[in-house]
Structures are given as structure tokens and as C-alpha cells.
Design an enzyme around this catalytic site. Structure first.
Site, short mmCIF file in Angstrom:
data_model
loop_
_atom_site.label_atom_id
_atom_site.label_comp_id
_atom_site.label_asym_id
_atom_site.label_seq_id
_atom_site.Cartn_x
_atom_site.Cartn_y
_atom_site.Cartn_z
N ASP A 123 54.02 4.43 46.55
CA ASP A 123 53.01 3.59 45.89
C ASP A 123 52.34 4.37 44.75
O ASP A 123 51.85 5.47 44.96
CB ASP A 123 51.98 3.18 46.95
N HIS A 146 53.42 -5.05 54.82
CA HIS A 146 52.11 -5.60 55.19
C HIS A 146 51.96 -7.00 54.62
O HIS A 146 52.84 -7.46 53.88
CB HIS A 146 50.98 -4.68 54.74
N SER A 166 38.90 1.07 47.25
CA SER A 166 40.28 0.68 47.00
C SER A 166 41.13 0.93 48.25
O SER A 166 40.88 1.85 49.02
CB SER A 166 40.84 1.49 45.84
N GLY A 167 42.15 0.10 48.43
CA GLY A 167 43.07 0.27 49.55
C GLY A 167 44.23 1.20 49.22
O GLY A 167 45.12 1.40 50.04
N HIS A 168 44.23 1.74 48.01
CA HIS A 168 45.34 2.59 47.56
C HIS A 168 44.86 4.03 47.38
O HIS A 168 43.75 4.27 46.91
CB HIS A 168 45.90 2.09 46.24
N HIS A 194 45.48 0.85 54.88
CA HIS A 194 45.44 0.08 53.64
C HIS A 194 44.33 -0.95 53.81
O HIS A 194 43.62 -0.93 54.82
CB HIS A 194 46.83 -0.53 53.41
N HIS A 196 55.64 0.52 42.65
CA HIS A 196 54.33 -0.18 42.58
C HIS A 196 53.48 0.37 41.45
O HIS A 196 52.52 1.10 41.68
CB HIS A 196 53.48 -0.01 43.84
N GLY A 255 50.48 -23.87 33.51
CA GLY A 255 51.50 -24.70 34.13
C GLY A 255 52.39 -23.91 35.07
O GLY A 255 53.29 -24.45 35.67
N HIS A 312 50.07 -8.64 52.37
CA HIS A 312 49.57 -9.05 51.06
C HIS A 312 50.60 -9.87 50.29
O HIS A 312 51.80 -9.62 50.40
CB HIS A 312 49.17 -7.82 50.24
ZN LIG Z 1 50.70 -4.10 46.90
ZN LIG Z 2 48.63 -4.29 49.66
#
Ligand SMILES: [Zn+2]
Ligand SMILES: [Zn+2]
Length: 554
Positions: free
Chosen positions: A194, A71, A365-367, A140, A389, A46, A73
Site C-alpha cells: 500500500d 477488507h 488516517s487508516g493508512h 486499518h 495503491h 451521468g 472498502h
Molecule cells: Zn483502499
Molecule cells: Zn481501505
């Protein structure tokens, strides 16, 4: 020497994965970096979205100079419409061109007009109150990703956004390493970095490594190929398109957000899909299997996504069968594993084959991993470090990496949402805690909702059902006995709440209104009743359960 205090207050993204939001304040003026959201856990039925509790900002609305987005996201921009709606004064929003385009379209959907959204480019800077703000190009999993450097009299704070040090990014523009080193040379005051992959050793593989793997996988597929990845991962989609072209296959885009993002990406020149390459969704079933690659949303097993519907044999355009191969070009975000596994198993049941990043490295991965976080620390050589993060474990690990490269332990601050780090000329320390946490959003339609049955099922599972039986007199159309109210599965509602009595009154009022307007036709009466009950329930419960009014004339 400046006497004012720099306050760096995380409102989200610490001790959790998602809803990143950072308030940077100097001399009473505020710049907000990112306004992200988080998707609900599977047991939060819900609930559609989870936002950071931004009470602090609401109270300080007059002091907000700007909102800067690293960015596009959702965990960095998703809460923006909700934040803007609640602030008395609308600040200017800044982001890279792709971020700004995505945000404009999002604000449009939320009917938020008159918001000033400014494009900023890499290396560009602008003033926001006491801050000079500069965007530093990072790599990224989405184009136009930036770190944000906020300089005031006291020094410079760098909020990295999400990043990796990809030496061979698909768009050929790597992170601006020299600018990061310059910031270090100038003497960086604080790094908020990050921590998403702080637990992974080494370096993350380059995005460019994915393309050849996709081509290798495609070349072994006899029939149709369905690739699923994040709709915002425009460089990944480009690599899928390129691999398809290499093998003489054409491409079809499935899922609303996939079509929308690729459209924006094409307009801004981030993706190159040759005109004749695309096959419309309606042509998919008639197209030769071995000549087609379908690119679809649903890599996270999201309930209403195109892939999930295919897996349930419920997609209007794509029917999975023997010989099809589904490639997961993404890994599940923590919390989504179960939904993804269930989707995969259903695909096998339909006879199709599945390839994931565990079989072949079809995802990167983008990290950045541990060595990249160390590189960032060594380039920028910050006086103070606050990892952001990440869940508590990753924040701790990031802190240990900082210690490993020589940052004194007393200068590494393990923050929490709502706990401001205060820095002045005499040092840095945590200040007094402010309100922070989560807000839940429901009753907002999101995603690919197309057919009524699916919407009904979703309403039932999320908000339950009200059945209202009204017995009216044939003579004057008014209630002859109190209306009967039956409900099932409505969250947080108990029988003895008094709510049901109020709802009965609302039903009677609605019938009186209809009677006064001389509405006698049963269908029309039921329509009016439905709308009045829905409005009342939403007003009181902020929910949209299914409502079935039954009017009986005696
Ligand atoms: Zn993020
Ligand atoms: Zn991101």
C-alpha cells in the site's frame, strides 16, 4: 526447481487512487486479490461508478480459482457484483467475516444468488489451485482487514491490502507483526505494498487518539452535534458512541449505509451500542439539542448523502440551525475537496458551526505513513518490491523508501495497470502489456434516494430528458403524423444520429400494439408509451433519461 512463471498483474489501483485489483497467476491458474471500484470525478456527469477493465479475467474465467478480499472498502470490493456477473464460471469468494457479510448484502442487492462467499479468519489458510493462501491480520479503518500471502512453488507473494501499524487499535488486535517477520525469515519473494500515505513522513497516529479529541470537542458544544464519517469506519462510530455516552448524550444514525453497516457491525460484535442509546431518526427534531449526537453519512460531500441534504436544507429528519455543530471526522479523498468545501460553507450559512480535522485531530488516517512502510519492508525483507495503491507520485515515493531500507533499485518494480510482473527461477521482469483501464457504470441506482424531486433532478442532470409527442387518430388509435421527439442534455447523442428516427419507429410500434389491445384511455396509453420508450432508450444508449410522453387525440 520450478519451471513455471509467476505473473502478478495489477488491473487497477496503480497510477490512481481506487479500484484496486490484482491478478496473481501461477501455472495457468489465477487468484484475484480485491475487485475494487472508484467513484467518478465531478465532471463525469451521468457516470455512477468506475470499474477496472477486467477483460483479461473474462477471457480467463475458467482459470480463476478464487477471489480473495482484503477488507470491505468499496475501493477493494465494489466491483465484485459486476465481475461475477461477467464471468462464465463463478469462483469462490473469500474474506474476513465483516467483509463477507458486507459482500453478501451487496450481492443480494444485485440479485446475485448462488455465490459461495466464505469467511476466513486471521492466520487461517486455504488452498486455491497451485496457491496456498493465508490471511495476515492488519490494522486499518475497518475491522477484519488482512494482508494476503499467496505461496506457490516459486515462493510467497504478499499483497498488503490497506494497512497501518496501529499499536493501540480500538479493538485491541494489532497487526500480526510476528507473522510478517516470519514471512520475511522464510524468504518473501514479492511485496505488493500500500502506497496511499507514502508521501507522509513519520507514523500515522493511532485510531485510539481520536476518541479523547472527540470527547473534548463534544464537551464544548452547546447544542446538537452532527458527526460525519465513513459508514464503514466502525471503530470511529464506536468512539463517537463512547464519547456521547460519557457526556450523557444519546445517538441517532442517519443515512442508509450508516444504519446498514452499524447493524452488520453490531451483529458481528465489532461495535457495542447499548440498546437504550439509540434515538430513531423521526424523533431527532423533538429531542433536546444538548442531549443528542447524530452520526451521518456524507463526509465526502456525496451528492445524495444525508449530510449534503442537511446542508441544503433538504433532509426530511434533520434541520440544521444556530447552535448545532457539525464535526467532520474524515478528510476528503483527493478529488472530493470541492464538494466537501461547498457542503461546509452551506452548513455555516444555516447558522451551524463546523469542526474539521484541520481544527482538531478528530480523524486518523487508516493508512501507514513512510516509517510504517519502511517497517513493513524491514519485517518482510522481500526479494522484489512492487508498490501498489497510489498515484504515480506515491508509487515512486514508496519505491524510494524501499531503496532507503536497502532493496536494490533493480529489484523495485514501478508497475502500471495492465503490465504483468513475471517472476521465474531466473529473475523478475515486466511481461507483455494486457488490456486494462476503466469501465463506466451508469443507470444503476445507488445511495440514499428517497424523494422523487431529487431523483428527477438527478436523472435530468445525468441523462437528460426525452419529450415525445404522438398524435393519434380518434378512430383507430394509430399515429396520424410522425411522432415529434425533443431531447435535451442526453450525453453523446447528436440530432443526426439516426437514433431519433428509430425512436419514432419504436413509438409507432408501441401505439400499434396499444391499438391492437384496444387501449384507448390517454393516461394508460402514455404509461405504455413511457415504458416502451424507456426500454428502447436503455437498450440502445444504456441510459435512463427522464421520459415525458404526450399523446394527443385528433
Ligand atoms: Zn483502499
Ligand atoms: Zn481501505
Amino acid at each position: 526447481m520450478s519451471r513455471a512463471t509467476l505473473r502478478v498483474l495489477p488491473l487497477g489501483g496503480l497510477g490512481e487512487i481506487g479500484k484496486n485489483m490484482m491478478v496473481v497467476e501461477y501455472d495457468g491458474r489465477i487468484v484475484v486479490v480485491d475487485t475494487g471500484l472508484m467513484f467518478p470525478a465531478p465532471d463525469q456527469l451521468g457516470i455512477d461508478l468506475v470499474l477496472p477493465d477486467f477483460t483479461y479475467l473474462r477471457e480467463r474465467a475458467d482459470d480463476v480459482e478464487a477471489i480473495v478480499l482484503t477488507h470491505g472498502h468499496e475501493d477493494h470490493v465494489g466491483a465484485l457484483p459486476f465481475v461475477l456477473r461477467e464471468l462464465d464460471r463463478t469462483p469462490v469468494v473469500y474474506g474476513g467475516p465483516l467483509t463477507a457479510a458486507m459482500v453478501r448484502s451487496k450481492l443480494d442487492e444485485h440479485r446475485l444468488k448462488d455465490v459461495e462467499v466464505e469467511d476466513v479468519l486471521a492466520a487461517q489458510s486455504f488452498d486455491a489451485g497451485p496457491f496456498s493462501v493465508e490471511m495476515v491480520k492488519m490494522a486499518h479503518s475497518i475491522p477484519d482487514s488482512f494482508a494476503v500471502a499467496l505461496s506457490c512453488e516459486l515462493g510467497t507473494t504478499l499483497v498488503t491490502g490497506d494497512y497501518k501499524f496501529d499499536q493501540t487499535p480500538v479493538d485491541g488486535v494489532p497487526a500480526d507483526v510476528s507473522r510478517l517477520a516470519e514471512l520475511g525469515g522464510e524468504g518473501l519473494l514479492l511485496l505488493c505494498g500500500d502506497s496511499t500515505n507514502a508521501d507522509r513522513p513519520g507514523m500515522s497516529p493511532s485510531e485510539s487518539a481520536v476518541g479523547p479529541k472527540l470527547e473534548e470537542v463534544f464537551s464544548r458544544c452547546p447544542g446538537r452535534i452532527v458527526v460525519t464519517c465513513f459508514a464503514s469506519n466502525i471503530h470511529r462510530v464506536q468512539q463517537v458512541v463512547d464519547a456521547a455516552a460519557q457526556l450523557g448524550r444519546r445517538v441517532s444514525l442517519v443515512g442508509r449505509s450508516m444504519r446498514k453497516n452499524i447493524n452488520i457491525g453490531r451483529m458481528l460484535g465489532h461495535i457495542d451500542v447499548p440498546e437504550g442509546m439509540l434515538v430513531g431518526a423521526r424523533e431527532i427534531e423533538d429531542f433536546p439539542d444538548h442531549k443528542l449526537v447524530v452520526i451521518s453519512t456524507g463526509s465526502q460531500g456525496e451528492p445524495l448523502s444525508a449530510l449534503r441534504r442537511m446542508a441544503h436544507g433538504d433532509h426530511p429528519q434533520v434541520e440544521l440551525h444556530d447552535g448545532d455543530t457539525v464535526v467532520f471526522s474524515a478528510t476528503p479523498i483527493p478529488g472530493n475537496e470541492r464538494a466537501v468545501n461547498e457542503t461546509i460553507d452551506r452548513i455555516y450559512r444555516l447558522g451551524a458551526n463546523v469542526i474539521t480535522a484541520a481544527d482538531v485531530p478528530v480523524h486518523a488516517s487508516g493508512h501507514g505513513s513512510a516509517e510504517e512502510l519502511k517497517l513493513m519492508l524491514n519485517l518482510t525483507r522481500p526479494r522484489y518490491v512492487m508498490p501498489v495503491h497510489g498515484d504515480h507520485r506515491r508509487l515512486r515515493l514508496h519505491g524510494e523508501l524501499a531503496e532507503a531500507v536497502g532493496v536494490p533499485p533493480e529489484d523495485i518494480f514501478r508497475g502500471e495497470n495492465g503490465l504483468p510482473l513475471e517472476i521465474d527461477s531466473s529473475g523478475a521482469r515486466f511481461g507483455e502489456r494486457v488490456q486494462a483501464g476503466m469501465i463506466f457504470v451508469d443507470g444503476v441506482d445507488v445511495g440514499d434516494i428517497e424523494d422523487v424531486a431529487l431523483r428527477d433532478r438527478r436523472m435530468l442532470s445525468a441523462d437528460g430528458i426525452f419529450i415525445v409527442v404522438a398524435t393519434i387518430s380518434e378512430q383507430d388509435g394509430r399515429s396520424v403524423v410522425p411522432p415529434e421527439v425533443i431531447f435535451r442534455g442526453v450525453p453523446f447523442l447528436e440530432d443526426d444520429d439516426g437514433f431519433v428516427d428509430e425512436l419514432r419507429d419504436a413509438v409507432d410500434e408501441s401505439l400499434v400494439r396499444s391499438a391492437d389491445e384496444e387501449i384507448r384511455e390517454i393516461d394508460l396509453l402514455q404509461d405504455h408509451l413511457h415504458d416502451d420508450i424507456a426500454a428502447f432508450v436503455y437498450e440502445r444508449l444504456r441510459r435512463r433519461p427522464m421520459i415525458l410522453p404526450v399523446v394527443v387525440e385528433v
